[in-house]
Enzyme design. Structure first.
Site, PDB file in Angstrom:
ATOM      1  N   HIS A   1     115.366  20.515  -3.754  1.00 26.82           N
ATOM      2  CA  HIS A   1     116.163  20.928  -2.604  1.00 26.82           C
ATOM      3  C   HIS A   1     116.428  19.717  -1.706  1.00 26.82           C
ATOM      4  O   HIS A   1     115.750  18.702  -1.806  1.00 26.82           O
ATOM      5  CB  HIS A   1     115.433  22.014  -1.809  1.00 26.82           C
ATOM      6  CG  HIS A   1     114.128  21.539  -1.237  1.00 26.82           C
ATOM      7  ND1 HIS A   1     112.946  21.612  -1.930  1.00 26.82           N
ATOM      8  CD2 HIS A   1     113.831  20.947  -0.052  1.00 26.82           C
ATOM      9  CE1 HIS A   1     111.974  21.099  -1.190  1.00 26.82           C
ATOM     10  NE2 HIS A   1     112.476  20.685  -0.041  1.00 26.82           N
TER      11      HIS A   1
ATOM     12  N   HIS B   1     118.000  13.552   1.124  1.00 28.65           N
ATOM     13  CA  HIS B   1     117.419  13.234  -0.180  1.00 28.65           C
ATOM     14  C   HIS B   1     116.899  14.497  -0.854  1.00 28.65           C
ATOM     15  O   HIS B   1     116.743  15.540  -0.215  1.00 28.65           O
ATOM     16  CB  HIS B   1     116.253  12.240  -0.013  1.00 28.65           C
ATOM     17  CG  HIS B   1     115.056  12.868   0.629  1.00 28.65           C
ATOM     18  ND1 HIS B   1     114.968  13.075   1.992  1.00 28.65           N
ATOM     19  CD2 HIS B   1     113.916  13.367   0.090  1.00 28.65           C
ATOM     20  CE1 HIS B   1     113.812  13.659   2.264  1.00 28.65           C
ATOM     21  NE2 HIS B   1     113.150  13.862   1.136  1.00 28.65           N
TER      22      HIS B   1
END
Length: 179
Positions: free
Chosen positions: A37, A121
């Site tokens: 995620h 990220h």
């Protein structure tokens, strides 16, 4: 207590691309497919009332994101030692703006603002002190990229820590529409 965070879930083809990149670092604890995620905001441990307030505050956020893409790899470090490998996500500015909206909404209900710089990220691996080296992985994956992908909602997750790592339970989803 509830351990919460807000994140975006990349589509299956992007998760597959990231899984294929996960290799070549001794001792790395690679993330499972269901752990991949883009964290927008880590909330942390909160009581039930604060969890409900956070869910309500997030429902008022209006934002739309342009198509996203994977853009390279890097590390997070503690005292000069890598502790995580990640895949970057671009474009940074719209994600940072959404992070800021979330941060303001949570601050309004009494939560501390985020003090770390926001780096969009997807964590690929956690690294213990004995893991590594990572230089060959970073060189091999420096140009890691993906086709553009759309994300149409953000999710409030509860994180459950266990012996095999963390598992994430979706608590609420919020459509990303409007400005």
């Amino acid at each position: 207590m509830h351990r919460l965070f807000v994140a975006l879930r990349p589509p299956a083809p992007i998760r597959d691309l990231l899984i294929d990149a996960m290799d070549g670092v001794d001792g790395a604890r690679w993330q499972d497919e269901d752990q991949l995620h883009i964290t927008l905001r880590f909330i942390g441990e909160v009581d039930s009332r604060t969890a409900e307030d956070a869910a309500t505050a997030l429902s008022a956020i209006r934002a739309a994101l342009p198509p996203l893409r994977i853009a390279g790899c890097g590390t997070f470090e503690t005292k000069g030692r890598p502790n995580a490998l990640w895949a970057g996500v671009a474009p940074r500015d719209p994600l940072a703006a959404l992070h800021k909206k979330i941060d303001r909404a949570l601050f309004a209900i009494g939560l501390e603002p985020e003090h770390r710089a926001y780096v969009p990220h997807i964590t690929l691996a956690r690294l213990a002190g004995s893991a590594g080296p990572v230089d060959a992985f970073l060189a091999r994956q420096a140009a890691l990229t993906s086709p553009d992908f759309a994300v149409t909602h953000m999710t409030l997750y509860e994180s459950h820590l266990g012996h095999g790592g963390a598992s994430y339970e979706p608590v609420a989803r919020y459509a990303l529409t409007g400005s």
